[in-house]
Design a protein around this motif. Sequence first.
Motif, PDB file in Angstrom:
ATOM      1  N   ARG A 179      22.508  97.685  46.363  1.00  0.00           N
ATOM      2  CA  ARG A 179      22.171  99.090  46.222  1.00  0.00           C
ATOM      3  C   ARG A 179      23.363  99.894  45.703  1.00  0.00           C
ATOM      4  NH1 ARG A 179      19.324 101.331  51.482  1.00  0.00           N
ATOM      5  NH2 ARG A 179      19.104 103.111  50.092  1.00  0.00           N
ATOM      6  N   ASN A 180      23.104 100.978  45.055  1.00  0.00           N
ATOM      7  CA  ASN A 180      24.123 101.805  44.459  1.00  0.00           C
ATOM      8  C   ASN A 180      25.115 102.323  45.503  1.00  0.00           C
ATOM      9  OD1 ASN A 180      25.647 103.558  42.946  1.00  0.00           O
ATOM     10  ND2 ASN A 180      23.895 104.532  41.953  1.00  0.00           N
ATOM     11  N   SER A 181      26.359 101.861  45.390  1.00  0.00           N
ATOM     12  CA  SER A 181      27.351 102.225  46.403  1.00  0.00           C
ATOM     13  C   SER A 181      27.730 103.697  46.343  1.00  0.00           C
ATOM     14  CB  SER A 181      28.592 101.352  46.260  1.00  0.00           C
ATOM     15  OG  SER A 181      29.187 101.559  44.989  1.00  0.00           O
ATOM     16  N   SER A 182      27.373 104.390  45.250  1.00  0.00           N
ATOM     17  CA  SER A 182      27.702 105.812  45.164  1.00  0.00           C
ATOM     18  C   SER A 182      26.909 106.631  46.178  1.00  0.00           C
ATOM     19  CB  SER A 182      27.441 106.330  43.744  1.00  0.00           C
ATOM     20  OG  SER A 182      26.060 106.289  43.460  1.00  0.00           O
ATOM     21  N   MET A 183      25.942 106.015  46.828  1.00  0.00           N
ATOM     22  CA  MET A 183      25.155 106.697  47.840  1.00  0.00           C
ATOM     23  C   MET A 183      25.902 106.784  49.172  1.00  0.00           C
ATOM     24  SD  MET A 183      21.497 104.834  47.105  1.00  0.00           S
ATOM     25  CE  MET A 183      20.750 105.571  48.544  1.00  0.00           C
ATOM     26  N   TYR A 184      27.066 106.139  49.259  1.00  0.00           N
ATOM     27  CA  TYR A 184      27.740 105.992  50.534  1.00  0.00           C
ATOM     28  C   TYR A 184      29.179 106.496  50.512  1.00  0.00           C
ATOM     29  CZ  TYR A 184      23.828 102.883  51.378  1.00  0.00           C
ATOM     30  OH  TYR A 184      22.568 102.366  51.514  1.00  0.00           O
ATOM     31  N   THR A 185      29.606 106.976  51.656  1.00  0.00           N
ATOM     32  CA  THR A 185      31.033 107.150  51.898  1.00  0.00           C
ATOM     33  C   THR A 185      31.641 105.753  52.004  1.00  0.00           C
ATOM     34  OG1 THR A 185      30.867 109.280  53.031  1.00  0.00           O
ATOM     35  CG2 THR A 185      32.698 107.866  53.654  1.00  0.00           C
ATOM     36  N   VAL A 186      32.861 105.587  51.528  1.00  0.00           N
ATOM     37  CA  VAL A 186      33.527 104.290  51.618  1.00  0.00           C
ATOM     38  C   VAL A 186      34.821 104.456  52.407  1.00  0.00           C
ATOM     39  CG1 VAL A 186      34.665 102.445  50.344  1.00  0.00           C
ATOM     40  CG2 VAL A 186      32.516 103.421  49.495  1.00  0.00           C
ATOM     41  N   GLY A 187      34.964 103.609  53.386  1.00  0.00           N
ATOM     42  CA  GLY A 187      36.165 103.632  54.214  1.00  0.00           C
ATOM     43  C   GLY A 187      37.037 102.427  53.949  1.00  0.00           C
ATOM     44  N   TRP A 188      38.333 102.636  54.072  1.00  0.00           N
ATOM     45  CA  TRP A 188      39.310 101.542  54.001  1.00  0.00           C
ATOM     46  C   TRP A 188      39.928 101.373  55.387  1.00  0.00           C
ATOM     47  CZ3 TRP A 188      40.304  98.195  50.094  1.00  0.00           C
ATOM     48  CH2 TRP A 188      39.859  98.528  48.811  1.00  0.00           C
ATOM     49  N   PHE A 189      40.039 100.122  55.802  1.00  0.00           N
ATOM     50  CA  PHE A 189      40.635  99.778  57.082  1.00  0.00           C
ATOM     51  C   PHE A 189      41.582  98.614  56.863  1.00  0.00           C
ATOM     52  CE2 PHE A 189      38.149 102.224  60.213  1.00  0.00           C
ATOM     53  CZ  PHE A 189      37.166 102.725  59.377  1.00  0.00           C
ATOM     54  N   ARG A 190      42.453  98.372  57.828  1.00  0.00           N
ATOM     55  CA  ARG A 190      43.348  97.229  57.737  1.00  0.00           C
ATOM     56  C   ARG A 190      43.518  96.612  59.124  1.00  0.00           C
ATOM     57  NH1 ARG A 190      48.952 100.440  56.111  1.00  0.00           N
ATOM     58  NH2 ARG A 190      49.191 101.646  58.055  1.00  0.00           N
ATOM     59  N   GLN A 191      43.823  95.325  59.097  1.00  0.00           N
ATOM     60  CA  GLN A 191      43.907  94.586  60.344  1.00  0.00           C
ATOM     61  C   GLN A 191      45.003  93.541  60.267  1.00  0.00           C
ATOM     62  OE1 GLN A 191      40.247  92.559  61.391  1.00  0.00           O
ATOM     63  NE2 GLN A 191      40.701  92.741  63.579  1.00  0.00           N
ATOM     64  N   THR A 192      45.778  93.450  61.348  1.00  0.00           N
ATOM     65  CA  THR A 192      46.783  92.399  61.482  1.00  0.00           C
ATOM     66  C   THR A 192      46.356  91.489  62.624  1.00  0.00           C
ATOM     67  OG1 THR A 192      48.081  93.856  62.908  1.00  0.00           O
ATOM     68  CG2 THR A 192      48.669  93.798  60.572  1.00  0.00           C
ATOM     69  N   PRO A 193      46.856  90.249  62.637  1.00  0.00           N
ATOM     70  CA  PRO A 193      46.423  89.282  63.657  1.00  0.00           C
ATOM     71  C   PRO A 193      46.580  89.806  65.079  1.00  0.00           C
ATOM     72  CG  PRO A 193      47.657  88.174  61.951  1.00  0.00           C
ATOM     73  CD  PRO A 193      47.795  89.646  61.677  1.00  0.00           C
ATOM     74  N   GLY A 194      45.530  89.660  65.853  1.00  0.00           N
ATOM     75  CA  GLY A 194      45.572  90.049  67.256  1.00  0.00           C
ATOM     76  C   GLY A 194      45.368  91.525  67.509  1.00  0.00           C
ATOM     77  N   LYS A 195      45.154  92.290  66.458  1.00  0.00           N
ATOM     78  CA  LYS A 195      44.971  93.730  66.628  1.00  0.00           C
ATOM     79  C   LYS A 195      43.613  94.159  66.112  1.00  0.00           C
ATOM     80  CE  LYS A 195      49.858  94.984  66.482  1.00  0.00           C
ATOM     81  NZ  LYS A 195      50.875  95.908  65.891  1.00  0.00           N
ATOM     82  N   GLU A 196      43.218  95.358  66.519  1.00  0.00           N
ATOM     83  CA  GLU A 196      41.945  95.891  66.056  1.00  0.00           C
ATOM     84  C   GLU A 196      42.070  96.371  64.617  1.00  0.00           C
ATOM     85  OE1 GLU A 196      40.241  97.536  70.354  1.00  0.00           O
ATOM     86  OE2 GLU A 196      40.642  98.920  68.716  1.00  0.00           O
ATOM     87  N   ARG A 197      40.905  96.566  64.008  1.00  0.00           N
ATOM     88  CA  ARG A 197      40.873  97.073  62.655  1.00  0.00           C
ATOM     89  C   ARG A 197      41.205  98.567  62.686  1.00  0.00           C
ATOM     90  NH1 ARG A 197      35.959  94.610  59.503  1.00  0.00           N
ATOM     91  NH2 ARG A 197      37.103  92.784  60.228  1.00  0.00           N
TER      92      ARG A 197
END
Length: 121
Positions: free
Chosen positions: A26-44
Motif C-alpha cells: 500500500r502507498n506509504s505516503s498514507m502513513y507517518t513514518v518513524g525511525w527507531f534504533r536498537q542496541t543489543p539488550g536494550k529496548e528500541r
Amino acid sequence: VQLQASGGGLVQAGGSLRLSCAGSGRNSSMYTVGWFRQTPGKERDFVGYINRSGGFTYYEDSVKGRFTISRDNAKNTVYLQMNSLKPEDTAIYYCAAGSYGSTFSRLYHPWGQGTLVTVSS
C-alpha cells in the motif's frame, strides 16, 4: 504497509550516512513514518518521525541538529540523513509506519529487519 530500512554501514565519528526506508504494498505516503534504533539488550529507542506530507518532523533530543528526516512520496521512500555521527549512534536502525506521529514504538508496525550503523571512534 511494509517498510524496509537500508543504507547502513561503517563510518568514522564525525562522518555522515543516509538511510533509506522503502515502502512496499500500500502507498506509504498514507502513513507517518518513524525511525527507531536498537542496541543489543536494550529496548528500541525513538529517533524521529515525519508526517504524511513531510511537512512536520520531530526528533529525539540527542539527534536534534544532527539528523534530518525527509520523504519522497513519489518514490515511496523516507530518508534519514545522519551527520556528525558519534559512536553512541551505533545501533540497528528501523523504520515503520504509524497512523500518527508518536515516540512509542508499539504504535508503529510492522517492523522490518533494520539496517546496522556502526560508528567508529
